[in-house]
Design an enzyme around this catalytic site. Structure first.
Site, PDB file in Angstrom:
ATOM      1  N   SER A 189     -55.156  30.266   7.195  1.00 11.72           N
ATOM      2  CA  SER A 189     -54.455  29.023   6.920  1.00 11.72           C
ATOM      3  C   SER A 189     -53.070  28.972   7.566  1.00 11.72           C
ATOM      4  CB  SER A 189     -54.400  28.836   5.404  1.00 11.72           C
ATOM      5  OG  SER A 189     -53.989  27.549   5.097  1.00 11.72           O
ATOM      6  N   HIS A 394     -61.647  26.147   0.869  1.00  7.12           N
ATOM      7  CA  HIS A 394     -60.484  26.820   1.446  1.00  7.12           C
ATOM      8  C   HIS A 394     -60.187  28.146   0.754  1.00  7.12           C
ATOM      9  CE1 HIS A 394     -56.941  26.648   3.998  1.00  7.12           C
ATOM     10  NE2 HIS A 394     -56.206  27.039   2.980  1.00  7.12           N
TER      11      HIS A 394
END
Ligand SMILES: *[C@@H]1O[C@H](CO)[C@@H](O)[C@H](O)[C@H]1NC(C)=O
Ligand SMILES: *[C@@H]1O[C@H](CO)[C@@H](O)[C@H](O)[C@H]1NC(C)=O
Ligand SMILES: *[C@@H]1O[C@H](CO)[C@@H](O)[C@H](O)[C@H]1NC(C)=O
Ligand SMILES: CC(=O)N[C@H]1CO[C@H](CO)[C@@H](O)[C@@H]1O
Length: 422
Positions: A189, A394
């Site tokens: 990320s 995620h």
């Protein structure tokens, strides 16, 4: 914009209420069972209270603490597992560096435990595993001159400074310490965002990256689906220019209200099983059964790990501008700094190192469309890999028990190929 922050808090308050409700119902339902389990299942897990080196030690792994000082004076802890407990052979070269995501720390690579935490998994297949931290989280809350509690200047950074100062300092430290001329990078990320920022804004560093594996890279965030993240980062994008004191500028820190309350609620086994996945679902999407209950009980001891209002608001700017561009300081300072009213784009063409992109189809923070876009901008992409689980989101990347089966093999495949052992 006040409403935006309000939205986040209301959602959070609902989750807290729900937590208390479930706890009561569960109690009524089987009081005996709960009473028996209470001792073990409602206290903080040992791991959630452990720092990096203690955490690895809990499982019989040896790790080291190193200290990196950036060119602009930030003091960052850098951790290393030189050889995993289950590595029988010799250590693979070159070293591997893991960089964590937004509001996370080095601990996020351990939270899933030795059977799923990537730092453990990599060390066990004999990589010399280094785990970095950025300025502003609880391992990066020191400076040679500034005090984070009293100097607002300490918090005057966004991901640009992390990419321009923190990442190169960490890389140089590792190369110097190991005598290696390059390393292999695995980012999650925001960690990936720093890599591409470094490549765009500095010179001589791309050559030090033999291969870069980017898991759920938060670079362009045009299609971010998470409502709570859109609201919260949008709020910070709007208000950060008027924030002044260090207390206002440090957001979502360890020991702050949100982290303390989440850790307090989710340490409880029953709630970690029922309600806390919903807290994660507010941030991300829902992937039932993927993250182990004990991981949830542990991870809120380390998440959120804190950052600055500017770094957080920078994502809000990205969602609004729909571009991967530099920080927007407002007209006057933009003209002064960039010679242009609008901030310039980062130059992704300068990321010439070999790159692998890994993404999940159900990721509400880093949308597959943004990853595919990124893949087209970069000059040297080896593979853009979609995780083969339809609900993969995620936070699964960092906390799922399934990581060992779903993402680790892909990461390991490329690290092997590019390592000296080949
Ligand atoms: C409650 O828990 C106890 C102990 O685990 C178990 O023996 C009992 O069957 C449970 N009762 C219900 C109603 O689930
Ligand atoms: C981690 O804990 C150990 C043992 O309590 C301590 O010596 C060390 O300084 C801690 N490290 C960090 C980075 O907090
Ligand atoms: C370590 O050795 C055991 C037994 O020889 C083997 O099964 C295992 O795969 C080895 N582990 C690694 C990481 O090579
Ligand atoms: C601690 C932890 O669960 N780390 C995960 C972070 O992300 C990688 C990449 O998907 C996973 O493999 C790790 O297990």
């Amino acid at each position: 914009m006040r409403e935006a922050a309000g939205g986040g808090s209301v959602l959070f308050a609902c989750a807290v209420l729900l937590a208390l409700l479930v706890r009561r119902t569960a109690c009524a339902h089987n009081y005996t069972m709960l009473q028996q389990q209470d001792e073990l299942s409602t206290t903080y897990t040992k791991d959630s209270l452990s720092n990096f080196t203690e955490f690895t030690k809990n499982y019989g792994y040896y790790s080291e603490e190193h200290v990196v000082i950036t060119e602009d004076g930030y003091i960052l802890f850098l951790f290393r597992i030189p050889k995993g407990k289950n590595c029988n052979g010799s250590v693979v070269k070159p070293p591997v560096l893991l960089m964590h995501g937004l509001l996370m720390s080095a601990d996020s690579w351990l939270d899933a435990g030795p059977s799923a935490g990537l730092a453990f998994l990599l060390a066990d297949v004999c990589y010399d595993t280094w785990v970095g931290n950025v300025r502003g989280n609880y391992y990066g809350r020191r400076h040679i001159r500034l005090d984070p509690d009293t100097d607002s200047e300490f918090w005057d950074f966004n991901t640009e400074q992390m990419g321009v100062y923190d990442l190169p300092a960490i890389i140089d430290y590792i190369l110097q310490h190991t005598g290696s001329k390059d390393l292999m990078f695995v980012g999650f990320s925001q960690g990936c965002r720093l890599l591409f920022t470094m490549a765009s804004e500095t010179s001589g560093n791309v050559e030090k990256i033999r291969i870069a594996i980017n898991v759920a890279p938060a670079v362009r965030v045009k299609y971010t689906r998470s409502i709570s993240l859109r609201l919260l980062t949008g709020f910070y994008a709007a208000v950060s220019p008027i924030l002044k004191s260090p207390r206002q500028l440090e957001v979502l820190q360890k020991g702050g209200l949100i982290q303390t309350v989440s850790a307090f609620i989710c340490k409880d086994y029953e709630l970690a099983r029922t309600v806390c996945p919903l807290i994660l679902a507010i941030i991300d999407s829902y992937d039932p059964g993927s993250v182990a209950t004990d991981t949830i009980r542990t991870l809120f001891g380390h998440f959120p790990a804190g950052t600055s209002a500017y770094a957080f608001g920078f994502y809000g700017q990205g969602i609004i501008s729909k571009k991967f561009q530099k920080y927007d300081y407002g007209l006057r300072k933009n003209l002064q700094l960039y010679g242009n009213a609008v901030p310039p784009l980062y130059n992704l063409k300068k990321s010439t190192m070999p790159v692998v992109l890994v993404y999940g189809n159900n990721d509400f923070l880093v949308d597959p469309r943004d990853v595919k876009w990124l893949s087209k901008q970069l000059p040297n992409v080896l593979e853009t890999y979609e995780v083969s689980r339809a609900t993969w989101n995620h936070l699964d990347n960092n906390y799922s028990q399934l990581a060992k089966r779903l993402t680790f093999p892909k990461i390991n495949q490329y690290l092997r190929k590019y390592s000296n052992r080949g």
